[in-house]
Design a protein around this motif. Structure first.
Motif, short mmCIF file in Angstrom:
data_model
loop_
_atom_site.label_atom_id
_atom_site.label_comp_id
_atom_site.label_asym_id
_atom_site.label_seq_id
_atom_site.Cartn_x
_atom_site.Cartn_y
_atom_site.Cartn_z
N GLN A 4 0.79 -1.29 0.04
CA GLN A 4 -0.07 0.05 0.01
C GLN A 4 0.76 1.03 -0.05
O GLN A 4 0.61 2.40 0.87
CB GLN A 4 -0.88 -0.10 1.05
CG GLN A 4 -0.11 -0.13 2.57
CD GLN A 4 0.27 -1.24 2.97
OE1 GLN A 4 0.93 -2.20 2.07
NE2 GLN A 4 -0.22 -1.90 4.22
N HIS A 5 1.66 1.37 -1.04
CA HIS A 5 2.81 2.54 -0.94
C HIS A 5 1.94 3.85 -1.17
O HIS A 5 2.26 4.73 -0.68
CB HIS A 5 3.79 2.20 -2.03
CG HIS A 5 3.28 1.86 -3.34
ND1 HIS A 5 2.66 0.63 -3.73
CD2 HIS A 5 2.91 2.67 -4.59
CE1 HIS A 5 2.37 0.58 -4.95
NE2 HIS A 5 2.62 1.83 -5.49
N ASP A 6 0.83 3.93 -1.90
CA ASP A 6 0.47 4.79 -2.45
C ASP A 6 -0.92 4.93 -1.77
O ASP A 6 -1.88 5.84 -2.33
CB ASP A 6 0.35 5.29 -3.98
CG ASP A 6 1.65 5.85 -4.25
OD1 ASP A 6 2.38 6.08 -3.54
OD2 ASP A 6 2.07 6.52 -5.46
N SER A 7 -1.60 4.10 -1.21
CA SER A 7 -3.09 3.85 -0.83
C SER A 7 -3.31 5.00 0.25
O SER A 7 -2.43 5.48 0.96
CB SER A 7 -3.13 2.54 -0.23
OG SER A 7 -2.96 1.66 -1.10
N PHE A 8 -4.58 5.10 0.23
CA PHE A 8 -4.90 6.35 1.08
C PHE A 8 -4.49 5.99 2.50
O PHE A 8 -4.15 6.92 3.27
CB PHE A 8 -6.71 6.23 0.99
CG PHE A 8 -7.32 7.10 2.04
CD1 PHE A 8 -7.07 8.45 1.93
CD2 PHE A 8 -7.76 6.53 3.15
CE1 PHE A 8 -7.80 9.30 2.93
CE2 PHE A 8 -8.44 7.26 4.24
CZ PHE A 8 -8.44 8.83 4.15
N PHE A 9 -4.71 4.74 2.98
CA PHE A 9 -4.23 4.44 4.36
C PHE A 9 -2.88 4.80 4.40
O PHE A 9 -2.42 5.32 5.56
CB PHE A 9 -4.04 2.64 4.51
CG PHE A 9 -5.71 2.14 4.53
CD1 PHE A 9 -6.83 2.98 3.86
CD2 PHE A 9 -5.92 1.18 5.44
CE1 PHE A 9 -8.06 2.49 4.20
CE2 PHE A 9 -7.35 0.77 5.85
CZ PHE A 9 -8.17 1.55 4.90
N SER A 10 -1.75 4.54 3.62
CA SER A 10 -0.23 5.06 3.93
C SER A 10 -0.33 6.42 3.97
O SER A 10 0.44 6.78 4.81
CB SER A 10 0.43 4.36 2.74
OG SER A 10 0.52 2.88 2.76
N GLN A 11 -1.15 7.10 3.41
CA GLN A 11 -1.03 8.51 3.43
C GLN A 11 -1.37 8.80 4.83
O GLN A 11 -1.07 10.00 5.37
CB GLN A 11 -1.96 9.09 2.51
CG GLN A 11 -1.51 8.98 1.05
CD GLN A 11 -2.03 9.78 -0.04
OE1 GLN A 11 -1.71 10.96 -0.21
NE2 GLN A 11 -3.38 9.12 -0.62
N THR A 36 -10.03 14.10 1.66
CA THR A 36 -11.29 13.05 1.70
C THR A 36 -11.99 13.34 3.09
O THR A 36 -12.22 12.64 3.80
CB THR A 36 -10.81 11.82 1.66
OG1 THR A 36 -9.76 11.50 2.80
CG2 THR A 36 -10.25 11.41 0.42
N ALA A 37 -12.15 14.81 3.39
CA ALA A 37 -12.94 15.25 4.46
C ALA A 37 -13.99 14.43 4.88
O ALA A 37 -14.16 14.35 5.86
CB ALA A 37 -13.11 16.87 4.33
N ARG A 38 -14.76 13.87 3.73
CA ARG A 38 -16.02 13.27 4.12
C ARG A 38 -15.84 11.67 4.48
O ARG A 38 -16.63 11.07 4.70
CB ARG A 38 -17.09 13.21 2.92
CG ARG A 38 -17.15 14.73 2.37
CD ARG A 38 -18.11 14.75 1.27
NE ARG A 38 -18.55 16.16 1.11
CZ ARG A 38 -17.71 16.92 0.14
NH1 ARG A 38 -16.60 16.48 0.04
NH2 ARG A 38 -18.11 18.10 0.09
N SER A 39 -14.35 11.30 4.32
CA SER A 39 -14.17 10.07 4.59
C SER A 39 -13.34 10.03 5.91
O SER A 39 -12.58 8.94 6.07
CB SER A 39 -13.39 9.52 3.36
OG SER A 39 -14.28 9.45 2.31
N ALA A 40 -13.75 10.71 6.76
CA ALA A 40 -13.10 10.69 8.40
C ALA A 40 -12.99 9.23 8.59
O ALA A 40 -12.12 8.63 9.42
CB ALA A 40 -13.76 11.61 9.20
N ARG A 41 -14.18 8.53 8.42
CA ARG A 41 -14.21 7.16 8.85
C ARG A 41 -13.28 6.06 8.37
O ARG A 41 -12.73 5.56 9.10
CB ARG A 41 -15.75 6.50 8.63
CG ARG A 41 -16.78 7.13 9.14
CD ARG A 41 -18.10 6.56 8.87
NE ARG A 41 -18.88 6.41 10.02
CZ ARG A 41 -20.09 5.97 9.99
NH1 ARG A 41 -20.57 5.58 8.66
NH2 ARG A 41 -20.75 5.71 10.94
#
Length: 115
Positions: A4-11, A36-41
């Motif tokens: 997950q080098h560029d995944s949202f998670f890694s960020q 991704t302010a709406r994806s706080a979850r």
DNA sequence: CGATTGACGTACG
DNA sequence: TCGTACGCCAATC
């Protein structure tokens, strides 16, 4: 399996690691910084993997927008997160970060210092 | 493959 | 000011 080098998670992990010692931030702040302010979850869900990745992510420095230690139960023990925060010189009361506004660290601001 | 949940946040009444 | 509803998106059942 793919990394997950560029995944949202890694960020999320990357930003979380940038949190200065003695400071805390919120899931929404990180999400907002990532756009991704709406994806706080999703930030919270990413934190679920925080203890599963390397280097370890200071998830204890991440709380909800109210400064409440909502994820204390995910540290193995609620006292663990509190202890970690106390270790950062962050005072907490009933799972509530004291002077939260003062110790709050907003990546969308601290990492976007314009001249 | 469909429904539910979740470490959140904003909107509405 | 407080309580309820909804949206987001991935993982789990």
């Amino acid at each position: 399996m793919k990394n997950q080098h560029d995944s949202f998670f890694s960020q999320v992990y990357e930003v979380a690691r940038l949190i200065p010692r003695g400071r805390v931030t919120s899931y929404g702040a990180i999400a907002k910084y990532l756009g991704t302010a709406r994806s706080a979850r999703m930030v919270g869900w990413a934190m679920n993997n925080a203890g599963n990745i390397r280097p370890k992510v200071p998830a204890h420095r991440v709380v909800n927008r109210t400064g409440l230690l909502t994820g204390k139960h995910h540290f193995g023990s609620p006292e663990k997160m509190k202890e970690l925060l106390e270790r950062e010189n962050i005072k907490t009361k009933k799972d509530q970060v004291q002077q939260f506004k003062k110790v709050f660290w907003d990546p969308s601001v601290e990492l976007n210092i314009e001249d």
